[in-house]
Scaffold this active site. Structure first.
Site, PDB file in Angstrom:
ATOM      1  CB  THR A   1     -13.398   5.732   5.052  1.00 22.48           C
ATOM      2  OG1 THR A   1     -13.209   5.182   3.761  1.00 22.48           O
ATOM      3  CG2 THR A   1     -12.062   6.101   5.647  1.00 22.48           C
TER       4      THR A   1
ATOM      5  NE  ARG B   1      -9.219   3.217  -4.818  1.00 23.33           N
ATOM      6  CZ  ARG B   1      -9.846   3.771  -3.784  1.00 23.33           C
ATOM      7  NH1 ARG B   1      -9.870   3.151  -2.624  1.00 23.33           N
ATOM      8  NH2 ARG B   1     -10.461   4.937  -3.914  1.00 23.33           N
ATOM      9  CB  ILE B   2      -3.229   2.598  -2.788  1.00 28.24           C
ATOM     10  CG1 ILE B   2      -2.507   1.267  -2.548  1.00 28.24           C
ATOM     11  CG2 ILE B   2      -2.989   3.554  -1.620  1.00 28.24           C
ATOM     12  CD1 ILE B   2      -1.006   1.384  -2.365  1.00 28.24           C
ATOM     13  N   GLY B   3      -6.203   3.987  -1.995  1.00 29.36           N
ATOM     14  CA  GLY B   3      -6.988   5.216  -1.968  1.00 29.36           C
ATOM     15  C   GLY B   3      -6.273   6.292  -1.187  1.00 29.36           C
ATOM     16  CG  ASP B   4      -8.675   9.151   0.836  1.00 26.53           C
ATOM     17  OD1 ASP B   4      -9.438   8.264   0.364  1.00 26.53           O
ATOM     18  OD2 ASP B   4      -8.875   9.699   1.924  1.00 26.53           O
TER      19      ASP B   4
ATOM     20  N   GLY C   1     -14.593   9.630   1.700  1.00 25.75           N
ATOM     21  CA  GLY C   1     -15.317   9.947   0.479  1.00 25.75           C
ATOM     22  C   GLY C   1     -14.671   9.246  -0.691  1.00 25.75           C
ATOM     23  CE  LYS C   2     -14.901   8.474  -7.806  1.00 21.24           C
ATOM     24  NZ  LYS C   2     -13.875   9.168  -8.614  1.00 21.24           N
ATOM     25  N   GLY C   3     -11.814   8.428  -2.810  1.00 23.97           N
ATOM     26  CA  GLY C   3     -10.367   8.518  -2.638  1.00 23.97           C
ATOM     27  C   GLY C   3      -9.656   9.320  -3.696  1.00 23.97           C
TER      28      GLY C   3
END
Lengths: 325, 291
Positions: free
Chosen positions: B156, B184-187, B207-209
């Site tokens: 990202t 899928r939507i992340g942060d 990082g990990k959403g």
């Protein structure tokens, strides 16, 4: 521990000319939902289950803007969104762009419990719904005659009001606005469908949860996402509290409203009500919104700077109240 | 005081034995983007303009997971998302589910400036993009990029800046989690989690959403400064160390007083920063600067 507590809302921003009969219907629905939640709490159902079942009830009833009875997009269709958060481990689930799932909040819950992700949208969310075997219906199921009429009025209002951030001129000729000069999200309040339903709960074990569901803004662009599915904006829950917001989505997002209530309690050690008041008074700038919240010690609070908010709350010691203004 | 800028190309389990052919192009891009951002700041461009142009540059680089080079969903398609936030006004824009837009960050900015909304996604966002012919040039098909080797999928991208007028801004863009479920939507597009800016600081996370959402990383850095009086560095360190599981989050942030911080609880984070006061840094792992 202060015992359980529950609050529900059916949206902030109410037409001052809402007919008494509609007001009565709203209060009855809120009361019914509160009672559902209260029974569940008395049977020791955990907070996360209670918020889901109460919001399902609100979605199924066409009165408020969620599930059946959702506001319509500019194309006359329904696109729903919802989110749910479980305080103890801050697990969360959200969905957007849902068009055929009967209860979006339950789909959000499944995203939280059964998928490796936190947020699914549009065709991906629908696909997941099919795999999970949730109840699916045609998009028409969600559309009510009332809202078809509202959409027409909203289009009429927007054709005069191109950008809601620009001061309004000439709105006096629009029939809908003639009754009331109050605007929310660029629409006269008589056509503005208060945007959401929500429920927050703290159960007998002090666990908090929050859930919010909506059809979104009347006449919205297709693909528009508001605050309701955004963790930290429309919904938030942690060890300390559970919060659900409603009102102008953009203002709630900018103000990260739900998270701020919790952050004020956590970092500034404000009480629940003080945090709710602070957020409404200081975090909204020109925006209009409302929220309900519960704390792990069994308190309940609400705040709004809008013209009314459909709401109800109850606590274990017997307090119960339903209101609009 | 003075201007400051920080940018990242992803935090994660970046192996220390990353081969030079995978390391050097990214370092070169970070360096180039830093130079572009610094030049723009020196030319008194607004923070908002600077973060957008730097992120566009990062999106165009195929070595990072944003724009060109985005990772693929389980269906083998690309779904990109981005968001931008202007610290001065707290106006923001976000997009998700983009498949043909060359520069998602610019579309996010258009959503902010040209619509009454904050967030558009999927078909609606693509339709909006097609109406905007200035900034974005929709391409017919996502370009074919060689599959990314296992373990090398982070990336990202994001940029934060404070300009010569003292205004803050942040921009973040991504292809998301490799092999994510369609939709899928992340942060990254969720204001307050992957991206946040107000008049105290600007933050971009990676990082990990799912962990970043849960910890509302962006907003929490700012809230710690605002409500608890922590410094930028302490606030960032707290969030990264206490609020998210190890190995899940990294961020870059600048403050209204021109400070910069780059914090992560992962093995490494592709990052670079510079301040008017003369501090400059570019690196991947800790206490090593890769010249």
């Amino acid at each position: 521990m202060g015992g359980w507590a529950i609050a529900v809302h059916g949206g902030a921003g109410v037409d001052p000319n809402l007919p008494p009969q509609r007001q009565e219907e709203a209060k009855q629905l809120l009361t019914r939902c509160l009672n559902l939640g209260i029974s569940a709490l008395r049977s020791s159902l955990p907070a996360i289950d209670v918020v889901e079942l109460v919001v399902r009830e609100l979605e199924s009833d066409p009165l408020f803007n969620s599930g059946r009875g959702s506001a319509l997009t500019e194309n006359g269709t329904v696109e729903m969104e919802a989110s749910i958060m479980d305080g103890p481990k801050r697990r969360c689930g959200a969905v957007s762009g849902v068009t055929t799932v009967k209860n979006p909040i339950s789909l959000a819950r499944l995203v939280m419990d059964k998928s490796p992700h936190s947020y699914l949208a549009f065709s991906g969310a629908e696909e997941f719904a099919k795999q999970q075997g949730v109840e699916m219906v045609d998009n028409e199921y969600f559309i009510t005659e009332d809202n078809v009429g509202m959409l027409k009025l909203a289009k009429e209002a927007n054709s005069i009001l191109y950008d809601y951030r620009i001061p309004i001129v000439g709105l006096e000729s629009c029939g809908a606005a003639a009754e009331s000069p109050i605007l929310m999200n660029g629409l006269p309040i008589s056509v503005y469908a208060p945007e959401t339903v929500g429920c927050v709960v703290v159960d007998g074990q002090g666990r908090c949860a929050a859930a919010t569901s909506t059809g979104g803004l009347m006449n919205k662009m297709t693909g528009r996402i508001g605050d309701s599915p955004l963790i930290g904006a429309g919904t938030y829950a942690c060890d300390l509290c559970g919060v659900s917001c409603t009102g102008e989505g953009e203002a709630i997002i900018r103000g990260t409203l739900a998270r701020d209530v919790a952050a004020l309690m956590e970092y500034k050690e404000l009480s629940l009500q003080d945090a709710a008041d602070y957020v409404i008074n200081k975090r909204l700038d020109e925006g209009k919104a409302g929220l309900i919240a519960v704390s792990k010690t069994g308190e309940v609070a609400c705040g709004f700077n809008t013209n009314g908010m459909f709401r109800g709350c109850a606590t274990e010691d017997g307090f119960m109240k339903v209101g609009i203004w | 005081m003075g201007w400051a800028i920080a940018l990242h190309g992803g935090a994660g389990d970046i192996p220390k034995d990353l081969p030079p052919e995978r390391r050097k192009p990214r370092e070169a891009t970070l360096r180039r983007c830093l130079e572009i951002g610094v030049a723009a700041l020196k030319a008194h461009k607004s923070a908002l303009d600077v973060v957008e142009l730097v992120v566009r540059e990062l999106e165009n680089c195929p070595h990072f997971n944003a724009g060109r080079g985005s990772v693929l969903t389980t269906d083998g398609t690309v779904e990109m998302e981005a968001s931008v936030m202007d610290g001065k006004t707290k106006n923001c824009g976000a997009v998700s589910g983009l498949t043909t837009v060359v520069n998602p960050i610019s579309l996010a900015r258009l959503v902010m400036e040209k619509t009454p909304h904050i967030y558009l996604a999927f078909d609606g966002a693509e339709a909006f993009a097609r109406e905007q012919i200035d900034y974005t040039q929709p391409i017919k098909k996502a370009p074919k990029i060689a599959p990314v080797p296992e373990g090398d999928q982070i990336g990202t991208v994001g940029c934060v800046a404070i300009d010569t007028q003292g205004n803050l801004a942040t921009a973040t863009s991504t292809g998301g989690l490799v092999n994510k479920m369609v939709g899928r939507i992340g942060d990254t597009p969720i204001i307050g989690t992957g991206t946040y800016a107000n008049n105290l600081c600007a933050v971009s996370a990676t990082g990990k959403g799912e962990s970043i959402i849960r910890a509302t990383v962006g907003r929490d850095v700012a809230a710690l400064m605002e409500y608890k009086g922590l410094s930028l560095e302490d606030a960032a360190a707290y969030v990264v160390e206490e609020c998210a599981p190890k190995g899940t989050v990294g961020l870059v942030a600048v403050s209204a007083t021109g400070e910069v911080t780059m914090a992560y609880n992962t093995t490494g984070m592709f990052r670079a920063c510079a301040t008017e006061a003369g501090h400059a840094e570019l690196g991947i792992w800790s206490s090593e600067s890769n010249e």
